[in-house]
Write an enzyme that holds these catalytic residues in place. Structure first.
Site, PDB file in Angstrom:
ATOM      1  N   CYS A   1       0.769  -1.181   0.000  1.00 18.54           N
ATOM      2  CA  CYS A   1       0.111  -0.026  -0.007  1.00 18.54           C
ATOM      3  C   CYS A   1       0.715   1.076  -0.094  1.00 18.54           C
ATOM      4  O   CYS A   1       1.595   1.658  -1.139  1.00 18.54           O
ATOM      5  CB  CYS A   1      -0.878   0.090   1.210  1.00 18.54           C
ATOM      6  SG  CYS A   1      -2.228   1.258   1.283  1.00 18.54           S
ATOM      7  N   HIS A   2       0.839   2.133   1.030  1.00 14.41           N
ATOM      8  CA  HIS A   2       1.622   3.259   1.205  1.00 14.41           C
ATOM      9  C   HIS A   2       3.108   2.955   1.818  1.00 14.41           C
ATOM     10  O   HIS A   2       3.954   3.845   1.923  1.00 14.41           O
ATOM     11  CB  HIS A   2       0.915   4.373   2.107  1.00 14.41           C
ATOM     12  CG  HIS A   2      -0.220   4.785   1.421  1.00 14.41           C
ATOM     13  ND1 HIS A   2      -1.397   4.405   1.305  1.00 14.41           N
ATOM     14  CD2 HIS A   2      -0.273   6.091   0.934  1.00 14.41           C
ATOM     15  CE1 HIS A   2      -2.392   5.046   0.745  1.00 14.41           C
ATOM     16  NE2 HIS A   2      -1.603   6.259   0.502  1.00 14.41           N
TER      17      HIS A   2
END
Length: 186
Positions: free
Chosen positions: A111-112
Site C-alpha cells: 500500500c503506502h
C-alpha cells in the site's frame, strides 16, 4: 503457502497502520510456521486504521530499540496513510529497514509502505508496486513502478492494496524460503 517453520519475521508498524495489512500477514505467516513479532517505536500497543476510523489495538511484541535486523529473516511493512508517514521521519526505523536490505534479507511493503523504502534509499532502480496515489512518489525516487498485484525484485516484495493480501503473503513465504538475495546494482 510454503512452510516457513523456524523463520523469524519482523512487522514494523506504529499507530495508524492499515488493520488488515498488519493482521493478515502476521496471522498467515504464523500459520505457515514463522515466529512473527510486531515491532514498534515503543512498547505497549499500537492502534490500526480500519475503513474510515480507528481500528483495533495490537500488542507490540518488541520495541525497536530492543531488536536488530540480525534477529530476523524478513521484514514486513504494513501501509495505511498514517503509519508509514510517521515511521519515515524516524531515523531508527529507516536504519532498521536499511539493515535488512544490506543483509540481503526479504523486505515486504504494501500500500503506502513503499514511502519507507523511498526514505530508506533502497527503491531506486527496483521494480515495485504500491497504492496508486503514491505512484508518482515511487517514480520520482527512481523506482520502476508496475501496475500489478504483487511485484518482486531481488527479495523486495511489494503489493498494491489490502485486496492483494493472499498473494502478498504467499510471495513473502516463497522469498523467505529462497533465503538471502543478492542485490545487483540497479
Amino acid at each position: 503457502m510454503q512452510d516457513i517453520s523456524g523463520k523469524r519475521v519482523a512487522i514494523l508498524a506504529t499507530n495508524g497502520f492499515e488493520q488488515s495489512e498488519l493482521e493478515v500477514p502476521r496471522d498467515k505467516l504464523r500459520a505457515a510456521g514463522a515466529e512473527v513479532h510486531v515491532i514498534s517505536l515503543k512498547p505497549g500497543e499500537i492502534t490500526g486504521w480500519d475503513g474510515s476510523d480507528w481500528g483495533r489495538a495490537v500488542p507490540v511484541d518488541r520495541a525497536l530499540s530492543d531488536v536488530s535486523a540480525r534477529d530476523y529473516d524478513a521484514l514486513v511493512l504494513p501501509g495505511g496513510q498514517i503509519n508509514p508517514d510517521l515511521l519515515r521521519v524516524e531515523p531508527v526505523a529507516l536504519e532498521f529497514i536499511r539493515a535488512f536490505w544490506t543483509g540481503k534479507k526479504v523486505i515486504a511493503a504494501i500500500c503506502h509502505a513503499p514511502w519507507l523504502l523511498i526514505e530508506a534509499g533502497i527503491i531506486s532502480g527496483r521494480k515495485v508496486t504500491s497504492y496508486a496515489s503514491i505512484k508518482t512518489d515511487v517514480l520520482n525516487a527512481g523506482g520502476l513502478w508496475q501496475d500489478a498485484e504483487v511485484v518482486t525484485d531481488q527479495g523486495l516484495v511489494t503489493s498494491r492494496k489490502p485486496g492483494d493480501l493472499d498473494a502478498f503473503c504467499a510471495k513473502i513465504a516463497e522469498e523467505i524460503t529462497e533465503g538471502r538475495h543478492e542485490r545487483r546494482a540497479a
